[in-house]
Motif scaffolding. Structure first.
Motif, PDB file in Angstrom:
ATOM      1  N   PRO A  64      81.453 -37.520  -2.505  1.00 12.03           N
ATOM      2  CA  PRO A  64      81.158 -37.614  -1.077  1.00 12.03           C
ATOM      3  C   PRO A  64      82.178 -36.904  -0.186  1.00 12.03           C
ATOM      4  CG  PRO A  64      80.858 -39.734  -2.133  1.00 12.03           C
ATOM      5  CD  PRO A  64      81.497 -38.848  -3.141  1.00 12.03           C
ATOM      6  N   THR A  67      81.242 -33.261   0.753  1.00 10.05           N
ATOM      7  CA  THR A  67      80.140 -33.020   1.694  1.00 10.05           C
ATOM      8  C   THR A  67      80.716 -32.552   3.027  1.00 10.05           C
ATOM      9  OG1 THR A  67      80.163 -35.299   2.473  1.00 10.05           O
ATOM     10  CG2 THR A  67      78.758 -34.803   0.570  1.00 10.05           C
ATOM     11  N   PRO A  68      79.889 -31.985   3.910  1.00 11.27           N
ATOM     12  CA  PRO A  68      80.420 -31.555   5.213  1.00 11.27           C
ATOM     13  C   PRO A  68      81.125 -32.662   5.989  1.00 11.27           C
ATOM     14  CG  PRO A  68      78.272 -30.572   4.834  1.00 11.27           C
ATOM     15  CD  PRO A  68      78.498 -31.524   3.703  1.00 11.27           C
ATOM     16  N   THR A 347      73.633 -36.691   9.254  1.00 11.95           N
ATOM     17  CA  THR A 347      73.312 -37.373   8.003  1.00 11.95           C
ATOM     18  C   THR A 347      72.303 -38.490   8.232  1.00 11.95           C
ATOM     19  OG1 THR A 347      75.523 -36.892   7.133  1.00 11.95           O
ATOM     20  CG2 THR A 347      74.294 -38.678   6.076  1.00 11.95           C
TER      21      THR A 347
END
Length: 406
Positions: A64, A67-68, A347
């Protein structure tokens, strides 16, 4: 050790970790700074359970961060750490960081590892929260005789932190209960917390509950993108306008409103916001350094603002987390914080409606409290957010699971 024995041990550790999370409201009511210890213990139990079960910890905990939104959060933390290089109060900065990082680590472990195991303790967690609210109301009504009998500090504001943490937990927990068919228990959780907040001296809890509830109501009538856009605009607006908040309020807030809100010390809050805003204007790019708000009056930037503005820099923090980010981390820190927020909202766009609404209500409630209340790096708040996010992700986990797996 056989696979069956290892499986039983893992299940026991997971169950115990979930029970510890469920007990958080009661622990906070007894010791109002205990959330970092409670959440940290739960995180370690869940980590041990995952290791015993042979779960892929790299995928659960490391992936995680690639991720961005994970990389943006790491960049923000890196800037916090880098700012220690120019902090005029390195001891204070290190002490603040040493309190914040363990709480953040525990919150991350709980948020990542707890969700699949929380369904079994949702009912007990709800009743624990209800019982804790009843205890708070009873003790306040009795003049705090229970706290006195226990040898604790006799002050009504001692319940403010427990109530704020329960406010964070209530939105995802109530949504989880309602989504699983226990609407009556969900309503009881909300009602008991509302009564406890109203009976208390915690105006921030009342404000957070009201903001979250209004957000939930508004989202019923708005498309997903509109709801995300409005929530994001409100939070980004609070961040962008934080350095000029004090000046805006000083010009627009009438004396009659100050008098009506005298119990909330609005005049002092406006003066504090103006003082820290002036400090931001004097050093807008990199800030004074992480954690310096505790003794901001000793920072060199304090000498560059008017003498009458310096007095309020000694209050410990600006009572606005957005403004604290500006004052300590400058425009770079504020930009990175904004990036984390935008990517988080992006998200949420992929989440189902129920989980997304609960997430936005939690964001709105936490955001308004951060705008008017405590310091940005307080460990008890960070740990409480981690537990709330765990319940939120449990709701998302439940909404995404196929019906035959529920």
């Amino acid at each position: 050790m056989t696979a069956r024995t290892a499986g039983k041990r893992a299940a026991g550790l997971d169950r115990l970790g979930a029970i510890v999370i469920a007990a958080l409201p009661a622990c906070m009511a007894v010791a109002n700074r205990s959330s970092p210890v409670v959440v940290g213990l739960a995180g370690l139990l869940l980590l041990a359970g995952s290791a015993a079960a042979g779960r892929p910890l790299r995928a659960l905990l490391v992936a995680p961060l690639a991720t961005p939104v994970g990389m943006a959060a790491l960049a923000f933390l890196a800037w916090c750490s880098l700012s220690l290089a120019w902090s005029p109060l390195p001891g204070l900065s290190l002490r603040t960081l040493s309190e914040f990082l363990p709480a953040l680590a525990g919150a991350y472990l709980v948020a990542r590892l707890a969700p699949p195991h929380l369904a079994s303790v949702a009912g007990p967690a709800a009743w624990m929260l209800v019982a804790t609210c009843a205890y708070v109301v009873a003790d306040l009504a009795s003049g705090l005789v229970i706290r006195e009998a226990l040898g604790q500090r006799v002050a009504a504001f001692a319940f403010n932190r427990p109530l704020l943490v329960m406010m964070l937990l209530a939105f995802p927990l109530a949504a989880f209960l309602a989504a699983s068919g226990r609407r009556g228990l969900a309503a009881l959780v909300a009602a008991c917390l509302a009564v406890a907040a109203w009976r208390s001296v915690s105006g921030a809890t009342v404000l957070g509950l009201a903001t979250g509830a209004l957000t939930v109501c508004a989202l019923r009538w708005l498309p997903a993108r509109a709801g995300l856009g409005l929530t994001g605009a409100a939070l980004l607006g609070a961040l962008v306008l934080a350095p000029v908040e004090g000046d805006l309020l000083a010009r627009t807030m009438p004396d009659a409103l100050h008098q009506r809100l005298a119990g909330s010390s609005t005049r002092a809050r406006v003066a504090i916001a103006r003082s820290f805003g002036a400090a931001v204007a004097a050093d807008p790019w990199r800030g004074a350094g992480y954690g310096t708000s505790g003794r901001f009056q000793d920072a060199p930037v304090a000498e560059r603002i008017e003498p009458e503005m310096r007095f309020m820099l000694a209050v410990g923090h600006p009572h606005n987390s957005f403004l604290q980010v500006w004052a300590e981390l400058g425009i770079v820190g504020a930009t990175l914080a904004a990036l984390v927020l935008v990517l988080t909202l992006r998200t949420l766009l992929a989440w189902k409606a129920v989980a997304r609404s609960a997430a936005l209500a939690l964001l709105a409630a936490a955001g308004i409290v951060a705008f008017v209340e405590h310091g940005a790096w307080q460990a008890w708040w960070t740990a409480g957010l981690g537990a709330a996010i765990a319940w939120l992700r449990a709701l998302h986990y439940q909404s995404e699971a196929p019906k035959d797996e529920r």
